[in-house]
Design an enzyme around this catalytic site. Sequence first.
Site, mmCIF file in Angstrom:
data_model
loop_
_atom_site.group_PDB
_atom_site.id
_atom_site.type_symbol
_atom_site.label_atom_id
_atom_site.label_comp_id
_atom_site.label_asym_id
_atom_site.label_seq_id
_atom_site.Cartn_x
_atom_site.Cartn_y
_atom_site.Cartn_z
ATOM 1 N N GLU A 1 87.820 -22.979 25.928
ATOM 2 C CA GLU A 1 88.035 -23.469 24.565
ATOM 3 C C GLU A 1 89.424 -23.092 24.045
ATOM 4 O O GLU A 1 89.570 -22.470 22.986
ATOM 5 C CB GLU A 1 86.924 -22.967 23.636
ATOM 6 C CG GLU A 1 85.570 -23.553 23.991
ATOM 7 C CD GLU A 1 84.458 -23.264 22.989
ATOM 8 O OE1 GLU A 1 84.721 -22.577 21.972
ATOM 9 O OE2 GLU A 1 83.334 -23.720 23.218
ATOM 10 N N GLU B 1 79.320 -26.087 28.820
ATOM 11 C CA GLU B 1 78.517 -25.523 27.736
ATOM 12 C C GLU B 1 77.790 -26.673 27.058
ATOM 13 O O GLU B 1 78.424 -27.606 26.550
ATOM 14 C CB GLU B 1 79.368 -24.755 26.712
ATOM 15 C CG GLU B 1 79.936 -23.455 27.232
ATOM 16 C CD GLU B 1 80.648 -22.630 26.161
ATOM 17 O OE1 GLU B 1 80.268 -22.737 24.968
ATOM 18 O OE2 GLU B 1 81.576 -21.884 26.519
#
Length: 507
Positions: free
Chosen positions: A175, A306
């Site tokens: 991220e 994810e």
Amino acid sequence: MSTVSAVINVDVKGPTISRHLYGHFAEHLGRCIYGGFYVGEDSDLPNAGGIRLDVVEALRALNIPNLRWPGGCFADEYHWMDGIGPKERRPVMVNTHWGNVEENNHFGTHEFMALCELLGAEPYISGNVGSGTVKEMSDWVEYLTRDGDSPMVRLRKANGRERPWKVPFWGLGNEAWGCGGNMTAQQYAAEARRFGTYCRDHGGNKLYRVAAGANSGDYAWTETLMKQLGELGCAYRPAAFMQAVSFHYYTIPGTWQDKGDATAFGTDDHYRTMVQAARVDELITGHANVMDCYDPGRNVGLVLDEWGTWWNVEPGTNPGFLYQQNTLRDALVASLHFDIFHRHADRLVMANIAQTVNVLQAMILTDPESKALVLTPTYHVFEMNKGHQDAASLRVDLLSGLPSREVGSDTLTTVSLSASRKDDTVLVSLSNLDADEAADVELDLRGGRAGEVGSRILTAGSLRTHNTPETPAAVAPRTHEQVTRTEAGLRVHLPAHSFVTVEARLA
């Protein structure tokens, strides 16, 4: 009650459904590692080097293919050298992302690799790009995977491991658009090039480097990364510093501030959840379309490392620990995701549910007081679907429309199905997302005839039903009797809010 008619050409095999689509994720977050996977060598629970063995046994029953670690956001503040050597000498750190708790680093590289060996799972390590250095990550690869003699090899041997490990999967940060550095796509692309270049293949260990990709539908981020790998066009030959691009997507029907309750919800909340879960199809398609422009040969993999439901934390728990219950509704989110994953098996090469134990949409919940282990409804979807791993996908062609419901401005298709074949066995997965209405599905199996047939069902009296230490099997698979052979193939009855698998051996 609706009737759905579909054709499955069992003799026409599609792309292989990679077992890695059934991957898992374990972050240093809440009680996922400490109190979940790792209880310490002094625990009165059966353990191997501190690793809880009933957790291992439960996950091995899923044929767990890979495990992603140490994060997540934690990865970009984790310095691996703090987690090796004698435990009493490992420095304490503060987990600033998740609860601001102290981390004693007793679960580090050697413990993670021992866990993967116990699980029979391939390790997927997320390296620190946000606060780490290229040398730090390069040294970690060398420490784990190099044989012979070098400073990192000598250090590994001094810490008790003579032979190198096989570690194929490496994440180049996590991220990067947010907790992994708040970078722009261009900034991260430059970092990924550097880190990927110096993460070397040692000996027979060939790295599969996964670039930290987009947040949900940020297709521009994916395009920026694809541009780094080569020129637009059919002669695309991807550069060797990364082999895949990831993205993340969570099913959140509410707002970020109020995501919704894990167990106290109504029918409308359920349908809103299913609409959000189904959106993953649009997102995979969007990222794949961008990648196809640059990589028509599909040499670069797409990874959803994810995914899962994200609810408000359970009352009375640390808000930074992300502990939530897991109901039949969560199981249907998982079954719907897998149908979508199977349809995208030509581009989607890996997916990792967040997370494996005690965090978000977990497989397993462990009770800190009774020390009981609870298998969640989501766990059972993984177990019922494990026959799809490394099987050939089979296209499902509809002869009729699918039942649907209007949910606000959206239309939700309430029956979902997918199929695969391995040797002479066909596995069909079917979900009825409707809270109240049953459905029948008539399957025309062309190119083969169903011989021996077995079926299981996962359902309960309510979508809110969940498992606890007191009622560990409130939602658990059982034999499904409402499957009949027909002249053309099979007829399957789907009760409201149910997940069904049908396994047919071809005669």
